[in-house]
Design an enzyme around this catalytic site. Structure first.
Site, short mmCIF file in Angstrom:
data_model
loop_
_atom_site.label_atom_id
_atom_site.label_comp_id
_atom_site.label_asym_id
_atom_site.label_seq_id
_atom_site.Cartn_x
_atom_site.Cartn_y
_atom_site.Cartn_z
N PRO A 10 34.04 -15.93 -14.88
CA PRO A 10 35.10 -14.93 -14.86
C PRO A 10 34.87 -13.81 -13.85
O PRO A 10 33.74 -13.39 -13.60
CB PRO A 10 35.08 -14.36 -16.28
CG PRO A 10 33.73 -14.68 -16.82
CD PRO A 10 33.33 -15.98 -16.16
N ASN A 11 35.97 -13.36 -13.30
CA ASN A 11 36.04 -12.23 -12.35
C ASN A 11 35.53 -12.57 -10.95
O ASN A 11 35.67 -11.76 -10.04
CB ASN A 11 35.31 -10.98 -12.89
CG ASN A 11 35.87 -10.52 -14.21
OD1 ASN A 11 37.07 -10.31 -14.31
ND2 ASN A 11 35.04 -10.41 -15.23
N ARG A 35 35.71 -6.71 -5.53
CA ARG A 35 35.05 -6.25 -6.73
C ARG A 35 33.64 -5.73 -6.43
O ARG A 35 32.79 -6.48 -5.96
CB ARG A 35 34.94 -7.47 -7.66
CG ARG A 35 34.24 -7.23 -8.93
CD ARG A 35 33.96 -8.56 -9.64
NE ARG A 35 33.26 -8.30 -10.87
CZ ARG A 35 32.43 -9.15 -11.45
NH1 ARG A 35 32.21 -10.34 -10.92
NH2 ARG A 35 31.82 -8.82 -12.55
N TYR A 87 28.13 -7.21 -5.31
CA TYR A 87 28.49 -8.62 -5.09
C TYR A 87 28.79 -8.98 -3.64
O TYR A 87 29.10 -10.14 -3.35
CB TYR A 87 29.69 -8.98 -5.98
CG TYR A 87 29.41 -8.73 -7.45
CD1 TYR A 87 28.33 -9.34 -8.08
CD2 TYR A 87 30.19 -7.85 -8.20
CE1 TYR A 87 28.05 -9.10 -9.42
CE2 TYR A 87 29.92 -7.60 -9.54
CZ TYR A 87 28.85 -8.23 -10.14
OH TYR A 87 28.57 -8.00 -11.45
N ASN A 127 27.56 -20.24 -11.36
CA ASN A 127 27.42 -18.81 -11.60
C ASN A 127 28.28 -18.52 -12.83
O ASN A 127 29.51 -18.40 -12.71
CB ASN A 127 27.90 -17.99 -10.40
CG ASN A 127 27.70 -16.49 -10.65
OD1 ASN A 127 27.44 -16.07 -11.77
ND2 ASN A 127 27.84 -15.70 -9.60
N ALA A 182 29.85 -13.20 -16.31
CA ALA A 182 29.59 -12.50 -17.58
C ALA A 182 29.24 -13.47 -18.72
O ALA A 182 28.52 -13.09 -19.66
CB ALA A 182 30.81 -11.66 -17.96
N GLU A 194 21.32 -22.16 -11.65
CA GLU A 194 22.06 -20.95 -12.03
C GLU A 194 21.96 -19.96 -10.86
O GLU A 194 20.86 -19.66 -10.41
CB GLU A 194 21.42 -20.37 -13.29
CG GLU A 194 21.98 -19.06 -13.75
CD GLU A 194 21.20 -18.50 -14.97
OE1 GLU A 194 20.39 -19.24 -15.59
OE2 GLU A 194 21.40 -17.32 -15.27
N HIS A 227 23.21 -16.15 -9.28
CA HIS A 227 23.85 -14.83 -9.40
C HIS A 227 23.79 -14.14 -8.05
O HIS A 227 22.74 -14.14 -7.41
CB HIS A 227 23.14 -13.97 -10.45
CG HIS A 227 23.14 -14.60 -11.80
ND1 HIS A 227 24.25 -14.62 -12.60
CD2 HIS A 227 22.18 -15.30 -12.44
CE1 HIS A 227 23.97 -15.30 -13.71
NE2 HIS A 227 22.71 -15.73 -13.63
N ARG A 255 19.45 -4.71 -13.11
CA ARG A 255 20.67 -4.05 -13.57
C ARG A 255 20.54 -3.71 -15.07
O ARG A 255 19.44 -3.65 -15.59
CB ARG A 255 21.87 -4.95 -13.26
CG ARG A 255 22.00 -5.22 -11.76
CD ARG A 255 23.22 -6.03 -11.42
NE ARG A 255 24.44 -5.33 -11.80
CZ ARG A 255 25.64 -5.91 -11.85
NH1 ARG A 255 25.76 -7.19 -11.52
NH2 ARG A 255 26.69 -5.21 -12.21
C1 DQA Z 1 26.88 -12.09 -11.87
C2 DQA Z 1 26.07 -11.12 -12.73
C3 DQA Z 1 26.69 -10.98 -14.10
O1 DQA Z 1 25.92 -10.08 -14.90
C4 DQA Z 1 28.10 -10.42 -13.98
O2 DQA Z 1 28.72 -10.34 -15.24
C5 DQA Z 1 28.93 -11.17 -13.01
C6 DQA Z 1 28.34 -11.70 -11.79
C7 DQA Z 1 26.35 -12.16 -10.41
O3 DQA Z 1 26.75 -13.07 -9.70
O4 DQA Z 1 25.57 -11.29 -9.99
O5 DQA Z 1 30.14 -11.28 -13.19
O6 DQA Z 1 26.77 -13.40 -12.42
#
Ligand code: DQA
Length: 152
Positions: free
Chosen positions: A15-16, A23, A28, A80, A83, A104, A106, A113
């Protein structure tokens, strides 16, 4: 180069991540999801392997995309979970069920963080975790996946 082998990789974005570029660029970066996906497609194409990418803001859609791998398997997953990393037993269980190796990724360093980001439901099942290297993390993961599956 067209796809030479029957090997393929699926890249899943949670998501997002459709908002990348707009964003929180401090966390990011400024690359859009489309440009990241295009770079990965080019990279896979150059290596002669197949690639599909899928982003969803809905947990169930990601679970169902993973379930669909029972009918149309891939050799490796790059995910990825965004959240959902910190919340989703359902996605974890789906990956566990299909038994396809995954990395995985990120963009940000989740360990630098907020403390709620320090726990991942995926890391202990993953082949490896890349966190904090920005969009390059996806390329590094794809490099590893290509090396692994083309040797198998
Ligand atoms: C994320 C890190 C997560 O904590 C966050 O909720 C994201 C992006 C990253 O790519 O750094 O949406 O996965």
């Amino acid at each position: 180069m067209a796809q030479l082998s029957s090997k393929s990789v699926l890249v899943l974005h949670g998501p997002n991540l459709n908002l990348l570029g707009l964003r929180e660029p401090d966390h990011y970066g400024s690359d859009t999801l489309e440009s990241i996906n295009n770079q990965l497609k080019q990279h896979a194409d150059d290596a002669g392997i197949g690639i599909d990418t899928f982003q969803s803001n809905h947990e169930g859609e990601l679970v169902e995309r993973i379930h669909s791998l029972a009918r149309a398997p891939v050799d490796f997953i790059i995910i990825n979970p965004a959240a959902f990393t910190h919340t989703s037993v359902a996605l974890r269980d789906a990956l566990s069920a299909v038994k396809i190796p995954f990395i995985e990724v990120h963009l940000s360093n989740i360990y630098a963080r907020e403390s709620f980001r320090h726990h991942s439901y995926f890391s202990d099942l993953a082949v490896g975790v890349i966190s904090g290297l920005g969009a390059r993390g996806y390329s590094l993961a794809l490099n590893y996946a290509i090396n692994t599956i083309t040797r198998a």
